[in-house]
Design an enzyme around this catalytic site. Sequence first.
Site, PDB file in Angstrom:
ATOM      1  N   CYS A   1    -111.835  68.791  49.508  1.00  0.00           N
ATOM      2  CA  CYS A   1    -111.063  67.614  49.886  1.00  0.00           C
ATOM      3  C   CYS A   1    -109.568  67.940  49.984  1.00  0.00           C
ATOM      4  O   CYS A   1    -108.934  68.282  48.975  1.00  0.00           O
ATOM      5  CB  CYS A   1    -111.300  66.498  48.868  1.00  0.00           C
ATOM      6  SG  CYS A   1    -110.455  64.974  49.307  1.00  0.00           S
TER       7      CYS A   1
ATOM      8  N   TYR B   1     -75.326  43.085  23.761  1.00  0.00           N
ATOM      9  CA  TYR B   1     -74.006  42.784  24.313  1.00  0.00           C
ATOM     10  C   TYR B   1     -73.698  41.309  24.070  1.00  0.00           C
ATOM     11  O   TYR B   1     -74.525  40.436  24.369  1.00  0.00           O
ATOM     12  CB  TYR B   1     -73.948  43.072  25.820  1.00  0.00           C
ATOM     13  CG  TYR B   1     -73.833  44.543  26.140  1.00  0.00           C
ATOM     14  CD1 TYR B   1     -72.823  45.317  25.570  1.00  0.00           C
ATOM     15  CD2 TYR B   1     -74.725  45.151  27.017  1.00  0.00           C
ATOM     16  CE1 TYR B   1     -72.706  46.668  25.861  1.00  0.00           C
ATOM     17  CE2 TYR B   1     -74.614  46.506  27.320  1.00  0.00           C
ATOM     18  CZ  TYR B   1     -73.603  47.254  26.734  1.00  0.00           C
ATOM     19  OH  TYR B   1     -73.493  48.584  27.021  1.00  0.00           O
TER      20      TYR B   1
ATOM     21  N   CYS C   1    -112.418  63.748  53.265  1.00  0.00           N
ATOM     22  CA  CYS C   1    -113.316  64.904  53.424  1.00  0.00           C
ATOM     23  C   CYS C   1    -114.762  64.515  53.693  1.00  0.00           C
ATOM     24  O   CYS C   1    -115.590  65.385  53.946  1.00  0.00           O
ATOM     25  CB  CYS C   1    -113.228  65.808  52.198  1.00  0.00           C
ATOM     26  SG  CYS C   1    -114.011  65.095  50.739  1.00  0.00           S
TER      27      CYS C   1
ATOM     28  N   ASP D   1     -80.841  41.484  31.790  1.00  0.00           N
ATOM     29  CA  ASP D   1     -82.226  41.053  31.808  1.00  0.00           C
ATOM     30  C   ASP D   1     -82.844  41.413  30.462  1.00  0.00           C
ATOM     31  O   ASP D   1     -83.568  42.386  30.331  1.00  0.00           O
ATOM     32  CB  ASP D   1     -82.948  41.758  32.962  1.00  0.00           C
ATOM     33  CG  ASP D   1     -84.169  40.988  33.390  1.00  0.00           C
ATOM     34  OD1 ASP D   1     -84.352  39.860  32.902  1.00  0.00           O
ATOM     35  OD2 ASP D   1     -84.944  41.519  34.201  1.00  0.00           O
TER      36      ASP D   1
ATOM     37  N   CYS E   1    -115.623  59.630  51.158  1.00  0.00           N
ATOM     38  CA  CYS E   1    -114.187  59.871  51.101  1.00  0.00           C
ATOM     39  C   CYS E   1    -113.599  59.894  52.516  1.00  0.00           C
ATOM     40  O   CYS E   1    -114.107  60.630  53.369  1.00  0.00           O
ATOM     41  CB  CYS E   1    -113.945  61.208  50.390  1.00  0.00           C
ATOM     42  SG  CYS E   1    -112.232  61.756  50.472  1.00  0.00           S
TER      43      CYS E   1
ATOM     44  N   CYS F   1    -113.881  60.754  44.671  1.00  0.00           N
ATOM     45  CA  CYS F   1    -114.434  61.588  45.738  1.00  0.00           C
ATOM     46  C   CYS F   1    -115.116  62.763  45.049  1.00  0.00           C
ATOM     47  O   CYS F   1    -114.529  63.397  44.166  1.00  0.00           O
ATOM     48  CB  CYS F   1    -113.303  62.085  46.635  1.00  0.00           C
ATOM     49  SG  CYS F   1    -113.748  63.557  47.565  1.00  0.00           S
TER      50      CYS F   1
ATOM     51  N   GLU G   1     -68.966  38.719  34.561  1.00  0.00           N
ATOM     52  CA  GLU G   1     -69.692  39.680  33.722  1.00  0.00           C
ATOM     53  C   GLU G   1     -71.071  39.929  34.309  1.00  0.00           C
ATOM     54  O   GLU G   1     -71.417  39.363  35.348  1.00  0.00           O
ATOM     55  CB  GLU G   1     -69.763  39.173  32.276  1.00  0.00           C
ATOM     56  CG  GLU G   1     -70.402  37.816  32.125  1.00  0.00           C
ATOM     57  CD  GLU G   1     -70.038  37.117  30.797  1.00  0.00           C
ATOM     58  OE1 GLU G   1     -68.902  37.281  30.319  1.00  0.00           O
ATOM     59  OE2 GLU G   1     -70.889  36.400  30.265  1.00  0.00           O
TER      60      GLU G   1
ATOM     61  N   LYS H   1     -77.641  35.670  41.363  1.00  0.00           N
ATOM     62  CA  LYS H   1     -78.751  36.604  41.210  1.00  0.00           C
ATOM     63  C   LYS H   1     -78.783  37.609  42.352  1.00  0.00           C
ATOM     64  O   LYS H   1     -78.433  37.295  43.495  1.00  0.00           O
ATOM     65  CB  LYS H   1     -80.093  35.834  41.198  1.00  0.00           C
ATOM     66  CG  LYS H   1     -80.212  34.812  40.087  1.00  0.00           C
ATOM     67  CD  LYS H   1     -80.290  35.411  38.707  1.00  0.00           C
ATOM     68  CE  LYS H   1     -81.659  35.581  38.142  1.00  0.00           C
ATOM     69  NZ  LYS H   1     -82.569  34.500  38.053  1.00  0.00           N
TER      70      LYS H   1
ATOM     71  N   LYS I   1     -75.273  39.921  34.372  1.00  0.00           N
ATOM     72  CA  LYS I   1     -76.386  39.112  33.871  1.00  0.00           C
ATOM     73  C   LYS I   1     -77.460  40.077  33.396  1.00  0.00           C
ATOM     74  O   LYS I   1     -78.150  40.706  34.197  1.00  0.00           O
ATOM     75  CB  LYS I   1     -76.929  38.180  34.957  1.00  0.00           C
ATOM     76  CG  LYS I   1     -78.171  37.445  34.494  1.00  0.00           C
ATOM     77  CD  LYS I   1     -78.183  36.023  34.929  1.00  0.00           C
ATOM     78  CE  LYS I   1     -79.197  35.168  34.184  1.00  0.00           C
ATOM     79  NZ  LYS I   1     -80.337  35.816  33.616  1.00  0.00           N
TER      80      LYS I   1
HETATM   81  C1  9MJ Z   1     -76.651  37.119  30.463  1.00  0.00           C
HETATM   82  N1  9MJ Z   1     -77.934  36.827  30.453  1.00  0.00           N
HETATM   83  O1  9MJ Z   1     -76.260  38.264  30.620  1.00  0.00           O
HETATM   84  C2  9MJ Z   1     -74.928  34.127  29.754  1.00  0.00           C
HETATM   85  N2  9MJ Z   1     -75.722  36.033  30.248  1.00  0.00           N
HETATM   86  O2  9MJ Z   1     -73.699  32.155  29.173  1.00  0.00           O
HETATM   87  C3  9MJ Z   1     -74.341  36.100  30.317  1.00  0.00           C
HETATM   88  N3  9MJ Z   1     -76.058  34.802  29.906  1.00  0.00           N
HETATM   89  C4  9MJ Z   1     -74.847  32.755  29.346  1.00  0.00           C
HETATM   90  N4  9MJ Z   1     -73.875  34.921  30.014  1.00  0.00           N
HETATM   91  C5  9MJ Z   1     -73.970  30.866  28.819  1.00  0.00           C
HETATM   92  N5  9MJ Z   1     -73.654  37.213  30.642  1.00  0.00           N
HETATM   93  C6  9MJ Z   1     -75.304  30.713  28.771  1.00  0.00           C
HETATM   94  C7  9MJ Z   1     -75.880  31.908  29.094  1.00  0.00           C
END
Ligand code: 9MJ
Length: 684
Positions: A438, A228, A416, A122, A413, A431, A118, A319, A120
């Site tokens: 300029c 999600y 110019c 942020d 500047c 400037c 899946e 990552k 990750k």
């Molecule tokens: C994120 N941050 O999208 C987990 N996470 O699963 C996904 N974090 C996670 N899984 C177990 N897709 C601990 C954290």
Amino acid sequence: MQDELFADVPARAAWLRAELNRHAHAYYVLDNPSIPDAEYDRLFLELSALEQQHPELRSPDSPTQRVGGAPLPQFEAVRHSVPMLSLGNGFDDDDVVAFDRRVREGLRADGEVDYATELKFDGLAINLRYENGILVEAATRGDGATGENVTANIRTIRAIPLRLRMENPPTVLDVRGEVLMFKADFDRLNTRQRDAGQKEFANPRNAAAGSLRQLDSRITSQRALRFYAYGIGVLEGAALPDSHAALLDWFDAIGMPVCKERSIVSGAEGLLAFYRDIGARRAALPYEIDGVVYKVNRLADQQRLGFVSRAPRFAIAHKFPAQEALTLVQDIGVQVGRTGAITPVARLAPVSVGGVTVTNATLHNEDEVRRKDVRIGDTVIVRRAGDVIPEVVAVVPERRPADAREFLMPAVCPVCGSAIIRAEDEAVARCSGGWTKCAAQKKGGLLHFVSRRAMDIEGLGEQLVEQLVDRHVIATAADLYKLGFASLAELERMADKSARNVLNALEKSKSTTLARFIYALGIRHVGEATAKELARHFGRMDSVMDATLEQLLEVADVGPVVAASIQQFFVDPLNRELVEQLRAGGVHWAEHEGIAAAATDADKVGSALQGKTFVLTGTLPNLTRDAAAAMIEAAGGKVAGSVSKKTAYVVAGEEAGSKLVKAAELGIAILDETGLIELLKGIS
Ligand code: 9MJ
């Protein structure tokens, strides 16, 4: 309001609740909107009105009950029944291969292991607790053991169901996942913040975090947050599926949003293929991710593998390359912007940041250089996020050489030779040459003039403007409209077809609006919103150009600094000449009397709308907000920003928000665009 129409009010309210929940599910979970937003709003409004008249029909899972009461004094602590873990990280193929090997060894597996893969996200990890199918509590991850109770804020997120879509819900279910903000919503929020003179957010993650940590859930409700699901905590009164993939499918089936970008793969090869596929599509995803996550698919296998310290052995986050890197500041130069602003720029030893080579990073202004104490010779952290200009985040002090040199703002500047001046109350040095002397300011001003939100002249990019100015083909924006085919076609990298396209775009741009034209002039402190207000207020260019300070101060949002800047601009004969030349060159727009004059006329007629207050909310199908406001004001009405008992009408378009709800609560007449036009016609 409506109950005469429906004999069975409770049944109608229940039907509306079910319909609204069904449409929200289609929109947020299935990613497949089932009705236009305006229709959703209409149903919502009807339900609000019914509940207003029959408070006993209000249920905690009603879509109208997402925004709660008064701000909280603080967030309460919540202890997680099952700790919320973090994930171990992998950064390259070797880390992934090693993870797969550890998993196979741990399971004593003969063949390949199946993994659920899946994204990750942020964002912010959240635990949602459902009891008997009803959302009862939401908490942040915190330190994993204890988080903060953010239930009131979480309830405002329409993507999160207040009630699970199932017949026999578990007595207790903890759904875990990430709250995040889509990139487009982030951009919209920052535009709104900028227009309101408020702080912008650095990235969608900060915006999501800032929005979720509001003590006033009414603010959170205005922020477009998403969710999600990707994990589970406590489950009581139902059987756990046997795999992670099946768990996510189950979440999906009971109405939880689950990201579509997931799959089941086999072995390390499968993991790496997923990583590459997502990496290639990362920029096109509507949200920011910082990697992908691999989880052993069978939940029984996950249990066997267990945990090391606070991270599971059965999962890892792979990552993407960091958006930050370390490099050397070889020099600090300056850049001259369109308003003459001098920006210090760190010249860097080339370094790859997230796959792109960076050689320059902005230091914003002189004070910022001092605050971060960046010196020539320093090792610094540079960051690149999305499309934004790379910036110096911080110095690594331990790596400073003895001969590191401080930055000195140049006296003149570099483009110019005019003096660089910093006003006492300003962070920015400028400037003093102005755009006539300029070339840097001239180029910047021209690029602003042609930009999408100004005159919108497609095909006139940086390289073209650069050449046109350097070769003295053009000196002002008015010269653009004198360009002929030959002078364009002879430029470097300019095919006949592109030259013709530019000429066509120039021709097309001649028909514009007063607001765009004012904005395009690049008057300091006059952004898009102010330009629109000026156009609305004065209606004609000449009235703007000849306005006194007092008259300018009558314009909404124009304070003394902006008023002075506008006046200063039009006192300069060169700027007045520029406007004349542009008009002579064919640039035109529709002019009107301006709202001040129109309102006075309406006074005379004694309109039926005299003094009535309107509130506009959402996007109307045809009229801009300004056009609608101008029409209302021309008819003698007033336009206000918020709904109160004094409001006579609320004009609602698509994506109308809390104002519409409040209007329904107060029983105020609600008009759509057609209704507004009919009303205005009726009085004229
Ligand atoms: C994120 N941050 O999208 C987990 N996470 O699963 C996904 N974090 C996670 N899984 C177990 N897709 C601990 C954290």
